[in-house]
Each structure stands twice: as C-alpha cells, then as structure tokens.
Scaffold this motif. Structure first.
Motif, PDB file in Angstrom:
ATOM      1  N   ARG A 152       0.847  -1.195   0.000  1.00  0.00           N
ATOM      2  CA  ARG A 152       0.000   0.000   0.000  1.00  0.00           C
ATOM      3  C   ARG A 152       0.878   1.239   0.000  1.00  0.00           C
ATOM      4  N   TYR A 153       0.722   2.068  -1.031  1.00  0.00           N
ATOM      5  CA  TYR A 153       1.491   3.307  -1.144  1.00  0.00           C
ATOM      6  C   TYR A 153       1.010   4.308  -0.109  1.00  0.00           C
ATOM      7  N   LEU A 154       1.959   4.900   0.639  1.00  0.00           N
ATOM      8  CA  LEU A 154       1.631   5.878   1.679  1.00  0.00           C
ATOM      9  C   LEU A 154       2.021   7.296   1.287  1.00  0.00           C
ATOM     10  N   GLY A 155       3.071   7.441   0.532  1.00  0.00           N
ATOM     11  CA  GLY A 155       3.578   8.757   0.152  1.00  0.00           C
ATOM     12  C   GLY A 155       5.012   8.593  -0.314  1.00  0.00           C
ATOM     13  N   THR A 162      -2.950  -1.993  11.203  1.00  0.00           N
ATOM     14  CA  THR A 162      -4.041  -2.134  10.233  1.00  0.00           C
ATOM     15  C   THR A 162      -3.978  -1.097   9.123  1.00  0.00           C
ATOM     16  N   SER A 163      -3.592   0.129   9.434  1.00  0.00           N
ATOM     17  CA  SER A 163      -3.526   1.159   8.392  1.00  0.00           C
ATOM     18  C   SER A 163      -2.521   2.228   8.790  1.00  0.00           C
ATOM     19  N   VAL A 164      -1.965   2.893   7.777  1.00  0.00           N
ATOM     20  CA  VAL A 164      -1.018   3.993   7.988  1.00  0.00           C
ATOM     21  C   VAL A 164      -1.352   5.088   6.989  1.00  0.00           C
ATOM     22  N   ASN A 165      -1.287   6.336   7.434  1.00  0.00           N
ATOM     23  CA  ASN A 165      -1.441   7.485   6.540  1.00  0.00           C
ATOM     24  C   ASN A 165      -0.320   8.468   6.819  1.00  0.00           C
ATOM     25  N   LEU A 192       0.822   8.332  10.590  1.00  0.00           N
ATOM     26  CA  LEU A 192      -0.234   8.096  11.572  1.00  0.00           C
ATOM     27  C   LEU A 192      -0.629   6.636  11.438  1.00  0.00           C
ATOM     28  N   ALA A 193      -0.188   5.842  12.385  1.00  0.00           N
ATOM     29  CA  ALA A 193      -0.338   4.393  12.309  1.00  0.00           C
ATOM     30  C   ALA A 193      -1.431   3.936  13.267  1.00  0.00           C
ATOM     31  N   LEU A 194      -2.401   3.207  12.726  1.00  0.00           N
ATOM     32  CA  LEU A 194      -3.487   2.669  13.543  1.00  0.00           C
ATOM     33  C   LEU A 194      -3.189   1.204  13.835  1.00  0.00           C
ATOM     34  N   ALA A 215       6.349  -9.878   7.235  1.00  0.00           N
ATOM     35  CA  ALA A 215       5.817  -9.219   8.432  1.00  0.00           C
ATOM     36  C   ALA A 215       4.305  -9.449   8.469  1.00  0.00           C
ATOM     37  N   PRO A 216       3.839 -10.589   8.977  1.00  0.00           N
ATOM     38  CA  PRO A 216       2.404 -10.915   8.934  1.00  0.00           C
ATOM     39  C   PRO A 216       1.509  -9.865   9.581  1.00  0.00           C
ATOM     40  N   ARG A 217       2.046  -9.132  10.570  1.00  0.00           N
ATOM     41  CA  ARG A 217       1.236  -8.093  11.218  1.00  0.00           C
ATOM     42  C   ARG A 217       1.546  -6.712  10.649  1.00  0.00           C
ATOM     43  N   SER A 218       2.294  -6.666   9.550  1.00  0.00           N
ATOM     44  CA  SER A 218       2.519  -5.467   8.746  1.00  0.00           C
ATOM     45  C   SER A 218       3.643  -4.578   9.288  1.00  0.00           C
ATOM     46  N   ARG A 219       4.246  -3.832   8.379  1.00  0.00           N
ATOM     47  CA  ARG A 219       5.324  -2.890   8.697  1.00  0.00           C
ATOM     48  C   ARG A 219       5.343  -1.801   7.636  1.00  0.00           C
ATOM     49  N   VAL A 220       6.182  -0.776   7.830  1.00  0.00           N
ATOM     50  CA  VAL A 220       6.363   0.303   6.858  1.00  0.00           C
ATOM     51  C   VAL A 220       7.820   0.303   6.410  1.00  0.00           C
ATOM     52  N   VAL A 221       8.008   0.358   5.093  1.00  0.00           N
ATOM     53  CA  VAL A 221       9.362   0.326   4.542  1.00  0.00           C
ATOM     54  C   VAL A 221       9.563   1.504   3.599  1.00  0.00           C
ATOM     55  N   ALA A 222      10.828   1.872   3.421  1.00  0.00           N
ATOM     56  CA  ALA A 222      11.221   2.886   2.435  1.00  0.00           C
ATOM     57  C   ALA A 222      11.809   2.162   1.235  1.00  0.00           C
TER      58      ALA A 222
END
Length: 737
Positions: free
Chosen positions: A309-312, A356-359, A366-368, A326-333
């Motif tokens: 999922r593209y965040l920015g 669950t989601s990041v914006n 902002l990570a939920l 990462a089964p529970r998700s992560r954010v990568v560059a």
C-alpha cells in the motif's frame, strides 16, 4: 409464528431427523485436516461425508431466474406471508417507532480540505439523501443535493474535490444500484460541466495535479434490467481531459480479473496504481509517469506475493506498508529505481500489535494499531522514530482511517461505537490532539450502555476476543436474551459499530455479542488466512464456540440465543444453524452469500474466489460443499425459526442466494411450528430497505420476530417484560459433539 395473545408454543423435540450427525461432522473435520496438509485422502473423506456430493442435485436452480414471473410469484407469496405474520406481532409497531427515533440524528462525513475550502457531507437519517456541502471564509453552502435531480439517480455515492478546490467530481446512483454516474461541478457557480462518466462502481477516481483532467476506473455497465444476471466485466483505467468528449478518453491499463486503487504521488510525478486480483490480499504497485502517459504503467512492487500500500514519497523514496516478511505489517522505504526488497529500509518494524492502516499527513506516519481488537494511534517521524502513542476518543472503536496528504496540516477521521453514531474528528498530527467536527443530537444517552470485552477459546484452543454490549446496570449473572453476530471474512475486523437495530435490542433488555472470529483481520493476515478458503469451517467453528462459551458461562441459554449474519457472514450464520440447529432459538440471515457452489456465476461473485475458493477446483469444491448451507440441510431436522432478508435489486449478494436458502430450509424443516420466513427489501440493493422508512420497518420486524421466537413478553414500549414460557420448561439443550 403466532400473536402473543395465544398460549405459549411447546418447544420442539430438538434433533428430530438428524441422526448421528456427529459421525459425518467428525469425518468432515478429519478430511479437512488432511486436505489442509495436501493429502488427497482428505478430499475423498470429505466427499463421502458430505450430503449430496455424488448426486450434485440442485432442485432450486430455477430460483436463479430472479426476474421470471414464476420466481416473482414464489417470492411475492412468501414476502406477503412473512410481513403479515411478523407485523401482526406484539411490539412490532413500538420497536419500529423506537428504531426510527434512535436513527434520526444528524450525520456528518469526514471533511476534505482543498484550496482553502472544506468539503463534507451532511444530512439526517430521515432525509431522502445525504448532501454535499462546502465551507470557506464566506460561510457554508449546499453544493450537491441529490434530491434536486430529475433523473432516477438520487443517492450520493462519492465525491472528490480537485487539488485547487475549484471543482468537485461527484457520483450519483439509483437507490439499490451499484452503478453510479459521475459529474463534474464548478464550485463557484454550482453548475455542472457537460461531461458525464459512467461505469463506475466506487470512487475509483483521482484528479490530474493541474485540476484539468481525471483518471478513473470503469467497467462495462450492464444493460438496464440485466444488472442481476450479468457478471461483472474487467476494470479499465482511463484518463480524460476537461473539454474533450468521451471518444477522446484514453485507456491506460487493463488486466483481466484485477482492480486498482488510484493515487497521485506527493511530487505530482506519477499516477500510483495499487492493483489486486479479485478479493486477494496480495497486490502490486504500478507507476505511470505523468509526462509519458502513452508508455503505460510499469510495476514497482509485486514480484513477491504480499500486500503493498502506497503511503507517500519523498522524491524517489517511496513509503509503503506491506506484510511481506511481516504478517502483522510494517512500513518500509523503497527506492523506486531499485525496488528489490533486499534494498528496503524498514522504518516501522512489525510489532506485537497488528498494524491495520497507515497514513502520511503533515510529514508524520499516523499508524493505527489493533491490540486485542481495540484501536491505538501511534505517530512516527519519517525516519521511523515514534513520537507518541495514544488511545483514540472513547467512542472510536470502529475507525474509518485518516484523510489527509503529506503536506496537509490536519488529518480527519470518523469513528463510532455501539452507542455512538459516526462522528468526524480533526487530528493535529504534531500534538496528537483530536477535536470533534460537530456533535450529533441523539434520542438516547450513550452513557446508559456498557461495552465490555471478554475472551474465549475456539475449538482448537485459540484465544478469541468478543465484545458484549448491554444496558448499564443489567446483571449478567443469569441467562439473558442474547443476539450474536459474527463476520469472519475478507480480513475485515468486526469492531462494534453503531446500528439502530442493535441499540433497540439492547434497550429492550437484550445482550449483544460480537466475536472477532478467524477469517477477519483482528490479528492481521494470519488471522484472515486461518478462516478463508479451505479453512472456512474454522470461522464457523469459532462462531459456534462463542455460542457454547456464552451458554456455559451462564450469559444465555440455547432457547434465549439468536444469531445474526449478513452479506459474507450470511454463510456463517446459515452454516451454524445447519450444523448445530439445537444450539440456537432463532436466526436472522440478511442479504446473504450462501450458494457456495455457484457464487462465481452471479454478478461480481467471481472476484470472491480468492476468499472462498473455486468450485471448479476439486479440493476447493469439496471444502465448499462440506459447509455450504443449502447443500448440508437434513430433511426432517427441526431447524430454528429463521428470517431471511433479500434485497430485490442486490447486485452484491444476488437475491437468488436468499431464495435458494429459504426453499432448501422449507423442504428440510421438520418442525411445522418453526417458520422459515422470507422478507424482500423492495427496490433495495445490498441492504434491508431502499428508504429510511423501509429500513425502520425492516429492523422493527427483525426484532419482533426475535422476541416471538425467543418467547419474550414485550411491554407497550417494546421492552422485555419476562419470558412467556415457565422456567421449568426451559431445559438447556446440548448438542452432539
């Protein structure tokens, strides 16, 4: 189903005609276990233990011709009968009236700020349609009122303002239809441009950075009158320039069976397409260079199967949320020029809680997170450093996600809970401060209700969360009338959201239970996969285990327990009542998906194959047949009273699902005094009514039906006074293991 003035009905002899089901169930479980390990022996065992597998009988196939005179006559007869029975019950009018009062509050949608203007929706539940408003330094004004249009499309389905706020694209649809027509309105004059877009089923639309063009995803719209019998075509991504005709629109991307979500990157260089196959959680990210649109999009991510999922982005550095490794998700560059996963930088690593989601708003992530099915906000800098974590407002149990872009100063989100309708908030990403955007006028006090969380064990010992809601002060040390709902599909987390029907049930004196069963997303993608496809029986087992736990804990008894399921969870409730008919006193099955051998043949059903499995695959077909409700009914079995609701124009769960379930239940029912009822929501799509009045009456009918089936005496205000039958006749009925 009789009016309350008659003498109490005797309870049925449970299990009549359902001899030795435990042998079949045990064999099916063994077969499913072997099948999950790749053993063909499992397929054979399931085949031999599943009723109807060899014969492949489909005696109710004719009900799929939903527009034929024969089917309409069959449906009309049952709809009229169910309305006469249910609407003659004590409490129906009072319940319908109270539901209308609970529902009739102002509703505000989360705002979007563009070009110094704020756009948002506003309306009351009793209004014919929600309208779009805009506010600026000159004040607030109505921008789009769907009721003022002369055509049949009078429901606002979506809206997207241009980057400079000068124009807004908005979609309108007929009540009950999934197909919307989009127009473009000049904000200053309030006039529409001559161009109209067709073939859109959702707000798959973004503006070109210059505000003079659009990118959108469209399908081939079926001919009028064939919406329920035409399968969904493939989506195509197109572009248009304002002032040009439809013939000059360009098709940029097509991929059979795949659908895309569109974004413009933060530097206005690329159109970002996040595309996935059907209902699959796996996706790919494609980039279309806006300076070379004729070159088509190229894939940046997707060689390895995972969710992306593209965040920015910051120049060529793209920020992506993924569950790869990462089964529970992560954010990568990711460097878009060298996107190989070996070169990624992890900014927000996988945590014990589920991300669950990041914006990305105001240069902060902002990570939920969800911790045991409860939301928590965590904010991170662009380098991944956490700056704060906090709980969301008290009513923010069900959360819509943040609206905002990287360079915006504020983020907006909507949240609600069991006793609070949807309310938008403004969030300051820097401080974490939240401010409500408006305040609903309610016909009840949210403080009069309690929401608690408990945990129970599934059949295999897995710890599963469950919410319980009831009136404040109601003692749970004795069995109560209890309504249980579950979902467990498509990775959707079933948080307790605001529903007028549920609020009225709680006001009556009932208890509401919501287990977070597998197949949902409460604990990330592994939780989803544990209840999808060939593992779907796990969802059903979790649902049944929740009922058993509630009974064993003294919260309720089988004769006080009703179940509810709708849409993708319609199969859950229907399968539970088929597999364990003595465990429940009544069932509501709303706009269901239950014809598990033919669902790909209806409208958009082929896109659910990734979730349920393919009937064309022998192993998938065996698993589907093992739990498909209409294929596992046993003639002569005493099934609980069941009310099935179908949307007459439902293009999601085609009404043939509901019709075939009712016909199969009628043929199998072994207790004449346990009705199988069909109620049709006329002119409605994937819902219980086409208007506020129709929804109020439908929900009132559901609760009156439950009160009668559970033998509850209601007062003039619709509240529960006492059970009708003597307690001595209330023996908790077990069921075969």
């Amino acid at each position: 189903m009789a009016p309350r003035t008659q003498a109490p009905r005797p309870r049925p002899i449970a299990g009549h005609g359902n001899r030795r089901p435990w042998r079949r169930q045990a064999a099916t479980r063994i077969g499913r276990s072997l099948l999950g390990r790749g053993s063909t022996l499992g397929l054979l065992i399931i085949a031999l233990s599943s009723p109807g597998l060899g014969a492949q009988e489909d005696p109710h196939r004719w009900l799929e011709a939903v527009d034929s005179d024969r089917v309409k006559g069959w449906v009309d007869l049952r709809d009229e009968r169910s309305r006469a029975l249910v609407e003659g019950l004590d409490g129906y009018q009072a319940l319908a009236r109270r539901i209308g009062e609970i529902s009739d509050h102002e509703s505000l949608g989360p705002p979007v700020e563009r070009g110094g203007k704020t756009f948002y929706t506003r309306g009351r539940w009793s209004d014919p349609a929600i309208a779009l408003y805009v506010s600026d330094p000159q004040g607030e004004r109505l921008l789009v009122d769907p009721t003022r249009f002369a055509g049949p499309e009078r429901r606002l389905t979506g809206w997207v303002p241009s980057p400079n706020g000068r124009r807004v694209a908005y979609g309108l649809a007929e009540v009950g239809s999934s197909w919307s027509r989009w127009r473009i309105r000049d904000v200053a004059s309030g006039r529409d441009l001559p161009r109209e877009l067709r073939g859109l089923r959702a707000a798959t639309l973004v503006w070109h950075p210059d505000g003079e063009g659009l990118f959108y995803g469209a399908y081939d719209e079926p001919a009028a009158g064939t919406e329920l019998t035409t399968t969904l075509s493939d989506q195509s991504i197109r572009s248009l320039r304002l002032g040009q005709g439809k013939s000059q629109d360009k098709t940029l991307f097509e991929r059979p069976g795949w659908a895309s979500v569109l974004r413009i990157d933060d530097d206005d260089r690329f159109l970002v397409l996040t595309t996935s196959e059907g209902s699959s959680s796996n996706s790919e990210i494609l980039l279309l260079d806006l300076t070379k649109p004729n070159d088509g999009p190229s894939r940046m991510l997707g060689e390895q199967a995972a969710s992306y999922r593209y965040l920015g982005n910051d120049g060529d550095t793209f920020f992506v949320q993924t569950d790869l490794a990462a089964p529970r998700s992560r954010v990568v560059a990711v460097d878009r020029r060298q996107p190989n996963s070996k070169r990624w930088r992890t900014l927000i690593p996988e945590a014990e809680a589920t991300l669950t989601s990041v914006n990305l708003v105001a240069d902060r992530f902002l990570a939920l997170y969800v911790i045991d099915a409860l939301p928590q906000l965590r904010a991170f800098e662009l380098d991944g450093r956490q700056v704060y974590r906090q709980s969301l407002p008290q009513n923010a149990i069900t959360f819509s996600g943040f609206r905002g872009r990287r360079h915006d100063r504020s983020a907006f989100f909507s949240a609600n809970s069991i006793a609070m309708p949807n309310l938008p908030y403004r969030l300051d990403p820097k401080s974490g401060r939240t401010t409500p955007f408006g305040s609903p006028d309610l016909a009840f006090d949210p403080q009069d209700f309690e929401l608690r969380q408990v945990f129970y064990k599934g059949r295999d010992g897995t710890r599963i969360p469950m919410f319980l809601a009831h009136r404040k002060g109601l003692s749970l040390d004795q069995p109560r009338p209890l309504l249980m709902y579950g979902y467990g599909a498509f990775g959707w987390s079933a948080f307790p959201w605001f529903q007028p029907k549920v609020m009225a049930w709680i006001e009556m004196g009932g208890v509401y239970a919501l287990p977070g069963i597998r197949g949902g997303g409460e604990y990330g993608e592994p939780w989803h996969r544990a209840g999808k496809g060939r593992q779907k029986q796990t969802s059903i087992d979790d649902f049944i285990a929740a009922a058993e736990w509630l009974i064993e804990g003294g919260y309720t008894r089988p004769e006080r327990l009703a179940i509810d399921g709708g849409s993708a969870s319609g199969v859950l409730a229907a399968a539970a009542l088929v597999q364990r008919p003595k465990l429940f006193a009544a069932a509501l099955v709303t706009v269901p998906i239950v014809e598990m051998l033919r669902f790909p043949e209806f409208t958009g059903g082929k896109r659910w194959v990734q979730e349920f499995g393919s009937p064309d695959d022998p192993a998938d077909r065996a698993a589907l047949l093992a739990y498909s409700p209409i294929h596992n009914l046993r003639r002569g079995t005493c099934y609980p009273p069941t009310l099935v609701i179908a949307g007459e124009r439902d293009e999601v769960a085609m009404p043939a699902h509901a019709y075939k379930l009712v016909a199969a239940l009628e043929a199998a029912q072994g207790c004449d005094h346990h009705p199988i009822l069909l109620r049709v929501a006329r002119d409605a799509g994937h819902g219980v009514g086409a208007s506020p009045q129709a929804r109020r009456l439908a929900w009132g009918a559901q609760l009156a039906f439950l009160a009668d089936a559970l033998e509850l005496e209601l007062g003039a205000d619709g509240r529960i006074l006492a059970p009708v039958a003597a307690e001595a006749t209330k023996e908790a009925a077990g069921d075969e293991e």
